[in-house]
Design an enzyme around this catalytic site. Structure first.
Site, PDB file in Angstrom:
ATOM      1  N   PRO A  78       0.590  -1.282  -0.085  1.00  0.00           N
ATOM      2  CA  PRO A  78       0.452   0.209  -0.080  1.00  0.00           C
ATOM      3  C   PRO A  78       0.810   1.428   0.043  1.00  0.00           C
ATOM      4  CG  PRO A  78      -0.917  -1.777   1.617  1.00  0.00           C
ATOM      5  CD  PRO A  78       0.412  -2.308   0.696  1.00  0.00           C
ATOM      6  N   CYS A  79       0.134   2.398  -0.549  1.00  0.00           N
ATOM      7  CA  CYS A  79       1.111   3.307  -0.958  1.00  0.00           C
ATOM      8  C   CYS A  79       1.256   4.902  -0.795  1.00  0.00           C
ATOM      9  CB  CYS A  79       1.244   3.449  -3.153  1.00  0.00           C
ATOM     10  SG  CYS A  79      -0.307   3.332  -3.977  1.00  0.00           S
ATOM     11  N   GLN A  80      -0.179   5.192   0.274  1.00  0.00           N
ATOM     12  CA  GLN A  80      -0.010   6.164   0.912  1.00  0.00           C
ATOM     13  C   GLN A  80       0.846   7.497   1.019  1.00  0.00           C
ATOM     14  OE1 GLN A  80      -2.034   2.889   1.494  1.00  0.00           O
ATOM     15  NE2 GLN A  80      -4.134   3.662   2.008  1.00  0.00           N
ATOM     16  N   PHE A  82       3.554   7.761   0.230  1.00  0.00           N
ATOM     17  CA  PHE A  82       4.756   8.408  -0.533  1.00  0.00           C
ATOM     18  C   PHE A  82       3.942   8.134  -2.188  1.00  0.00           C
ATOM     19  CE2 PHE A  82       6.138   3.954   0.935  1.00  0.00           C
ATOM     20  CZ  PHE A  82       7.058   4.344   1.957  1.00  0.00           C
TER      21      PHE A  82
END
Length: 411
Positions: A78-80, A82
């Site tokens: 999961p990328c939140q 960045f």
């Protein structure tokens, strides 16, 4: 060939690797709806819950693999922390301080314990932004530690790719890391598609378009709830195909209803038949697109086509969940392209047959839909609207920083 899949979601990466001849030996995700959807569509052994709830031995045992036997480890943590929105809100604060960045450590833990022949990690483009790449450096340092501890030679190649450059009918940028246990170098594939105006001189194919992707679904029955609702619903028909709210600013061809760049890019964003789709959003608000050129939301089948998922997927969840699952996924055709390159360059097993997930080229689309006039109720907005003051300086960013808005909602 055997794949271990982490942070599987609905299976965007897996579908691409499947098309390239890989079998998902184990999949895992914490999202209940994602797991339920995977179980409806594929017989993959599935671990339900956060990756750190499962030891690496459990993951390998579920996959019926021993250390070193997996051909590839794939996953998109999961990328939140960045994302570009995160940078706008938190400025120069450390992304790794966000507890959601622990997923990078989880991926590294399984990589070091499973020791697959190859690995692929996907993340948002912001992971590698210059001066804000703590997450990327954390991954590279972690891989170096794995090499020292286990006497392996994972040699990492990194690239930012736009899915449209490889035949996906959607503009979507992501960063990919690929490595080989014995240190073989990996070269990312060259683009195969480009803007139509450049196709002749470049020798590349023109971009696959939204029309190529979903034209044959025009007469298909649509599920309920696709009509646009909310305050701005009646304004959408006044925006041409391929445009967004910027059409109605002083710098464009509509009426001056908004200030330049004072809204999210995807606000009132509409597909154009002759272009790739804009990035499919995971959490759109009522006025957040992309919308169909027929001034409605996209259907389940259309969303899946634009992500180049294999046809025939079934969903047993609501519209919001479908949008989240699809919007968070990797376009499967891009995954297939990368999987084929991994097979050819790193696993000595190239494939000769054509790509399985690429949309057909349907030729020139019909003319754009006619644009309607702006309804009277919106004409009171006509005026001299100020431009946005700059990244991170607008009212929406200030409210986000103050905790008054949730990312992805309308500002």
């Amino acid at each position: 060939m055997k794949a271990i899949s982490l942070f599987t979601g609905v299976g965007g990466l897996d579908f691409g690797f499947e098309a390239a001849g890989f079998e998902t030996s184990v999949a895992g995700d914490f999202d209940r709806v994602a797991c339920d959807t995977v179980s409806i569509n594929r017989p993959w052994p599935l671990l339900r819950g956060p990756i750190d709830d499962f030891s690496s031995n459990t993951i390998l045992k579920t996959a019926r693999l021993s250390q070193g036997e997996a051909d590839v480890l794939i996953g998109g943590p999961p990328c939140q922390p960045f994302s570009k929105s995160s940078y706008w809100v938190s400025g120069d604060s450390k992304r790794l301080d966000d507890p959601r960045a622990d997923t990078l450590a989880s991926y590294l833990r399984v990589l070091g314990d499973a020791l697959p022949r190859t690995f692929l990690l996907e993340n948002v483009a912001g992971l590698a932004f210059k001066g804000k790449d703590e997450g990327l450096q954390h991954l590279l340092n972690g891989i170096k530690k794995i090499n020292r501890k286990h006497g392996v030679k994972y040699n990492v190649s990194i690239a930012k790719l736009n899915a449209a450059d490889f035949g996906v009918p959607q503009r979507r940028e992501r960063v990919f890391l690929v490595g080989h246990r014995e240190g073989r170098a990996f070269s990312f594939p060259d683009p195969t598609h480009c803007e139509p105006s450049l196709a002749g001189e470049s020798g590349l194919e023109p971009y696959r378009t939204a029309w190529d992707s979903i034209a044959d679904l025009v007469d298909a029955p649509l599920e309920e709830g696709l009509a646009m609702t909310g305050k701005w619903a009646d304004l959408l028909p006044s925006i041409p195909e391929g445009e967004n709210y910027l059409w109605h600013t002083p710098r464009s061809g509509g009426l001056p209803l908004f200030g330049w760049r004072t809204r999210y890019w995807s606000f009132l964003l509409k597909l154009a038949k002759n272009q790739p789709s804009w990035t499919i959003q995971a959490q759109p608000g009522s006025a957040i697109g992309p919308f169909h050129w027929a001034n409605r939301r996209l259907s389940e089948a259309e969303l899946c086509r634009l992500q180049t998922f294999p046809d025939g997927l079934r969903f047993d969840c609501g519209r919001t969940d479908v949008q989240k699952l699809v919007g968070n996924a990797v376009p499967s055709l891009l995954a297939e392209v990368l999987a084929r390159s991994i097979r050819s360059q790193l696993l000595d097993s190239p494939l000769a047959e054509p790509l399985r997930l690429i949309p057909p080229s349907r030729g020139a689309p019909p003319p754009p839909e006619k644009v309607k006039s702006v309804p009277k109720k919106f004409r009171e907005l006509i005026g001299d609207h100020a431009d946005h003051p700059g990244t991170g300086l607008g009212q929406g960013a200030k409210r986000l920083a103050a905790g008054e808005l949730v990312l992805g909602t309308e500002a």
